[in-house]
Scaffold this active site. Sequence first.
Site, PDB file in Angstrom:
ATOM      1  N   LYS A  89       0.880  -1.329  -0.231  1.00 56.81           N
ATOM      2  CA  LYS A  89       0.095  -0.063  -0.038  1.00 56.81           C
ATOM      3  C   LYS A  89       0.796   1.378  -0.101  1.00 56.81           C
ATOM      4  CE  LYS A  89      -4.086  -1.687   0.060  1.00 56.81           C
ATOM      5  NZ  LYS A  89      -5.080  -1.596  -1.103  1.00 56.81           N
ATOM      6  N   GLU A 111     -10.083   5.734   2.932  1.00 54.94           N
ATOM      7  CA  GLU A 111     -10.771   4.823   3.442  1.00 54.94           C
ATOM      8  C   GLU A 111      -9.896   3.562   3.919  1.00 54.94           C
ATOM      9  OE1 GLU A 111     -10.294   5.052   0.395  1.00 54.94           O
ATOM     10  OE2 GLU A 111      -9.403   2.941  -0.071  1.00 54.94           O
ATOM     11  N   SER A 377       1.724  -9.851  -0.770  1.00 55.92           N
ATOM     12  CA  SER A 377       1.345  -8.363  -0.760  1.00 55.92           C
ATOM     13  C   SER A 377       1.564  -7.705   0.791  1.00 55.92           C
ATOM     14  CB  SER A 377      -0.180  -8.267  -1.148  1.00 55.92           C
ATOM     15  OG  SER A 377      -0.846  -8.740  -0.574  1.00 55.92           O
TER      16      SER A 377
END
Lengths: 393, 260
Positions: A89, A111, A377
């Site tokens: 991210k 969010e 990830s």
Amino acid sequence: MNYHVNEKGYYGSFGGAWIPEMMFPNIDELRRRYIEIIESDAFRSEFENLLKDYAGRPSPLYYAARLSEHYSTRIYLKREDLNHTGSHKINNTIGQILLAEKLGKTRIIAETGAGQHGVATATVCALKGIKCVIYMGALDVSRQAPNVKKMKMLGAEVIPVYSGNQTLKDATNEAMRDWICHPDDTHYIIGSVVGPHPYPDMVARFQSVISKEMKLQLQEKTGNPNPTRIIACVGGGSNAAGAFYHYLENEEVELIGVEAAGKGIDSGETAATLLVGSPGVLHGSRTVLMQNEDGQVTEPYSVSAGLDYPGIGPLHAFLYERGRAKYISATDDEVMKAALLLTKKEGIIPALESAHALAALEKIEAGADDINVINLSGSGNKDMETYLKYFGF
Amino acid sequence: MQNRIDQLFEKKNKNILSVYFTAGFPGLDNTVKIICELQDNGVDLIEIGMPFSDPTADGPTLQYSNNIALKNGMSLRVLFKQLEDIREKVNIPLILMGYTNPVIQFGVEAFCTKCKETGIDGIILPDLPLEEYKQNYSELFNNYDLYNILLVSPNTRPERIVQIDSASKGFIYIVSSASTTGAGKKSEDFSIDYFQRLQGMRLKNPGLIGFGISDRATFENACNYAQGAIVGSAFIDALKQDSDFTGSIKKFVNKIRGMS
């Protein structure tokens, strides 16, 4: 075949910008300026420096010898879990905070589901000294408590959202409402390849560093930049978009997205959007949604808060429609098993989301000489409570 | 037949009161009764809300009414059934307001057909902006004489306002300020500059101001700058407080009109 967004913001019939007029000026400014900004030399050099010195890139491509032996194939892990803040991210939030600065914005909203995007956003806001507000479903606030504490320590205001199922979809609704109410000073850092154009393309570009590095690393380790297949989990689909990006036009490379089946795709408690959904419009984009026959969006379910979303990025809807990527699903139980296997074999505790990609290894036919890249990830640090409860350690 | 929205603006060009309510709220079967009461109490135009699971342009009040309406079982199929004979009782313009996805799932052409059969004059879909409307639906809506009411907001640039005006029929929905619905603004919070700028543009369509119109003061103030105004969340709040809403509708409309 071109799998990139067209000038109107569409991937085939998916995408667009289905937004209230109140959001139009911000979206339009982004649409007109994002490419010029992110391709400028100044931006690129700042972005690349931060990815390197701040986020710790390139992330390693690790040959998982014991897992490979277990599955009788060759498995590489793209270690996005080793990035600063513990997931992919951060690639996107670094890109977007630099963009927000160029646009003169002084307040950031985001969010978050699992909290990984929220932490990555709060982190870059601390780095730049910019005010940060994170919307998070109240259920996720309780099931991802460590990340909530991190966001607070980083100086972000975390606002629990009590509408709907109190998860990622509802947090996204609330962030959009915030942006409608604060159009002048605020930039909305969407965390996935979802939302109105240009977000899906912009976020995919920021995440594309994953496959850019993968190509170089594979070349170095195997003598060939192309693996047999790339496997990534898909909620909104940002880590998969990044892992697929530089291979989209190279049709020899098999691309596999793994959705969250939850308790099973026919159980009614699932988040496998492509497998159970149909085309529709949500959060500014025409894509595939989980919905009832009246067009009401239905509530998704997954043990993994990061995949608990009833939509999917329009890029993935398009890749699915065209058959360029294959999408399968893994249930909560399969995911738990895969997470434990990686832990035992390689000493790596994966995020629940990433464990969906690992679970695919049970479902595919991989030859002994195949080269499989799993996009790992995120790290499992945030999921310890869920793991401990499930396994009863 | 001339569209009833045009008929309305031809005979009246100020102090137009439009009231929004969510179909299926407070009870599933209240739709026809609420419409009749609103007409009988002198409301000029009615916006019938089609509930949606994710009303991103709406504040807490309409999120609540949308949610209750869906729990009560409201859907477009139910709504069109309820409205089947509405034109036997009601002659003021009726507009459907909601989000795009339920309309897409119903089938856009089927939706237009039903609107025509039922006597629906227009539609407001906040998440269907100008570009997507023109590209996908304008021809279809025109074929069925269904007026698409587009929004302008304080941040909409002048050249875009002109484009929106030219693609609009009936009236333009002037969003009062940067907010979701039900912002509970006071009239001094309105951006008078923006209203005056719009007035000065001499648009071909009349305008109604909405978002944050909640009482007599905000209504009257909005009417100084447009042909009228739209009340939504405040009406939902009034319905919420009174189970025998016949009395409350009369009281509410009179209060807004300053006749109490």
